[in-house]
Design a protein around this motif. Structure first.
Motif, short mmCIF file in Angstrom:
data_model
loop_
_atom_site.label_atom_id
_atom_site.label_comp_id
_atom_site.label_asym_id
_atom_site.label_seq_id
_atom_site.Cartn_x
_atom_site.Cartn_y
_atom_site.Cartn_z
N MET A 66 0.83 -1.21 0.00
CA MET A 66 0.00 0.00 0.00
C MET A 66 0.86 1.25 0.00
SD MET A 66 -3.37 -0.70 2.31
CE MET A 66 -2.62 -1.54 3.68
N ARG A 67 1.97 1.23 0.73
CA ARG A 67 2.88 2.38 0.73
C ARG A 67 3.47 2.59 -0.66
NH1 ARG A 67 5.77 1.21 6.52
NH2 ARG A 67 4.22 2.32 7.79
N ASP A 68 3.86 1.49 -1.30
CA ASP A 68 4.38 1.60 -2.67
C ASP A 68 3.33 2.16 -3.61
OD1 ASP A 68 6.74 0.52 -1.75
OD2 ASP A 68 6.36 -1.49 -2.56
N ASP A 69 2.08 1.69 -3.47
CA ASP A 69 1.00 2.20 -4.31
C ASP A 69 0.76 3.68 -4.06
OD1 ASP A 69 0.70 -0.32 -5.36
OD2 ASP A 69 -1.07 -0.84 -4.16
N ALA A 70 0.80 4.10 -2.80
CA ALA A 70 0.59 5.51 -2.47
C ALA A 70 1.71 6.36 -3.06
CB ALA A 70 0.52 5.69 -0.95
N ALA A 71 2.95 5.87 -3.00
CA ALA A 71 4.06 6.61 -3.59
C ALA A 71 3.90 6.71 -5.10
CB ALA A 71 5.39 5.92 -3.24
N GLU A 72 3.42 5.65 -5.73
CA GLU A 72 3.19 5.67 -7.19
C GLU A 72 2.09 6.67 -7.54
OE1 GLU A 72 3.53 4.60 -11.28
OE2 GLU A 72 4.87 4.54 -9.56
N VAL A 73 1.03 6.71 -6.74
CA VAL A 73 -0.05 7.68 -6.98
C VAL A 73 0.49 9.09 -6.86
CG1 VAL A 73 -2.19 8.61 -6.00
CG2 VAL A 73 -1.95 6.16 -6.36
N GLN A 74 1.30 9.36 -5.84
CA GLN A 74 1.87 10.70 -5.68
C GLN A 74 2.78 11.05 -6.84
OE1 GLN A 74 3.70 10.59 -1.83
NE2 GLN A 74 1.77 11.02 -0.75
N ARG A 75 3.56 10.08 -7.31
CA ARG A 75 4.45 10.32 -8.45
C ARG A 75 3.63 10.65 -9.69
NH1 ARG A 75 6.27 8.11 -12.94
NH2 ARG A 75 5.04 6.23 -12.73
N LEU A 76 2.56 9.91 -9.91
CA LEU A 76 1.71 10.16 -11.08
C LEU A 76 1.01 11.51 -10.98
CD1 LEU A 76 0.20 6.61 -11.60
CD2 LEU A 76 1.90 7.75 -13.04
N GLN A 77 0.62 11.91 -9.76
CA GLN A 77 -0.04 13.19 -9.59
C GLN A 77 0.91 14.36 -9.84
OE1 GLN A 77 -1.66 12.75 -5.65
NE2 GLN A 77 -3.66 12.09 -6.41
N ARG A 78 2.20 14.15 -9.59
CA ARG A 78 3.19 15.21 -9.82
C ARG A 78 3.57 15.35 -11.29
NH1 ARG A 78 5.54 12.95 -5.08
NH2 ARG A 78 7.00 11.82 -6.37
N MET A 79 3.25 14.34 -12.08
CA MET A 79 3.61 14.39 -13.50
C MET A 79 2.82 15.49 -14.20
SD MET A 79 3.89 10.38 -14.54
CE MET A 79 4.16 10.72 -16.25
N PRO A 80 3.45 16.17 -15.16
CA PRO A 80 2.72 17.21 -15.89
C PRO A 80 1.62 16.58 -16.75
CG PRO A 80 4.87 16.84 -16.87
CD PRO A 80 4.82 16.02 -15.61
N ALA A 81 0.56 17.36 -16.95
CA ALA A 81 -0.54 16.88 -17.78
C ALA A 81 -0.07 16.71 -19.21
CB ALA A 81 -1.70 17.86 -17.72
#
Length: 164
Positions: A66-81
């Motif tokens: 779950m921590r890995d998934d949360a980190a991946e979600v945060q990484r994806l949210q930081r990506m430019p549109a």
């Protein structure tokens, strides 16, 4: 005199009213019940410790996932549109991508999106649609499938993600 003291006096009176043989039997029965209760508690405690020893590593693994998934979600949210690409410029590359996979797919511009019609292996079609989502930002809005002579026949409407 409180109610508890009254009950204690009542119990003492009952105990002193018992014959010596009855007192011995009651004391032995109380000892057996006490020992059985302690043994039962000990057995339950041991089985719970074993169960928790097995469950803890699994829970830790789920927590790490779950921590890995949360980190991946945060990484994806930081990506430019992703910049919007007109659907007309995606029709030919998508059709070429389908042909490269061995699919017989006709892709054409249809309103604000693309319309794909063709067929092939279901697995390859799903991979092709996933690639269109990943690489071009095109999501499936409508998908119709049927069994065809060469696998699965599909008709799909694709639109840029976020476009409705």
């Amino acid at each position: 005199m409180s109610a508890v003291q009254a009950k204690l006096q009542e119990a003492r009176a009952w105990w002193t009213g018992l014959a010596p043989r009855e007192r011995t039997l009651v004391a032995a029965m109380a000892a057996v019940i006490g020992i059985a209760a302690l043994w039962s508690l000990s057995d339950w405690t041991q089985s719970e410790r074993k169960r928790l020893a097995r469950a803890l590593p699994q829970a830790k693994a789920r927590l790490n996932a779950m921590r890995d998934d949360a980190a991946e979600v945060q990484r994806l949210q930081r990506m430019p549109a992703r910049p919007a690409v007109p659907p007309a410029s995606l029709a030919d590359p998508l059709q070429a991508s389908a042909r490269a996979r061995g699919l017989t797919m006709d892709v054409r511009v249809d309103g604000s999106g693309l319309h794909a019609k063709g067929g092939g292996s279901f697995d390859l079609i799903v991979e092709w649609l996933a690639e269109a989502q990943r690489d071009s930002g095109l999501g499936v809005v409508r998908l119709s499938t049927s069994r065809g002579p060469n696998g699965v026949a599909i008709e799909a409407d694709l639109q840029a993600s976020g476009a409705q």
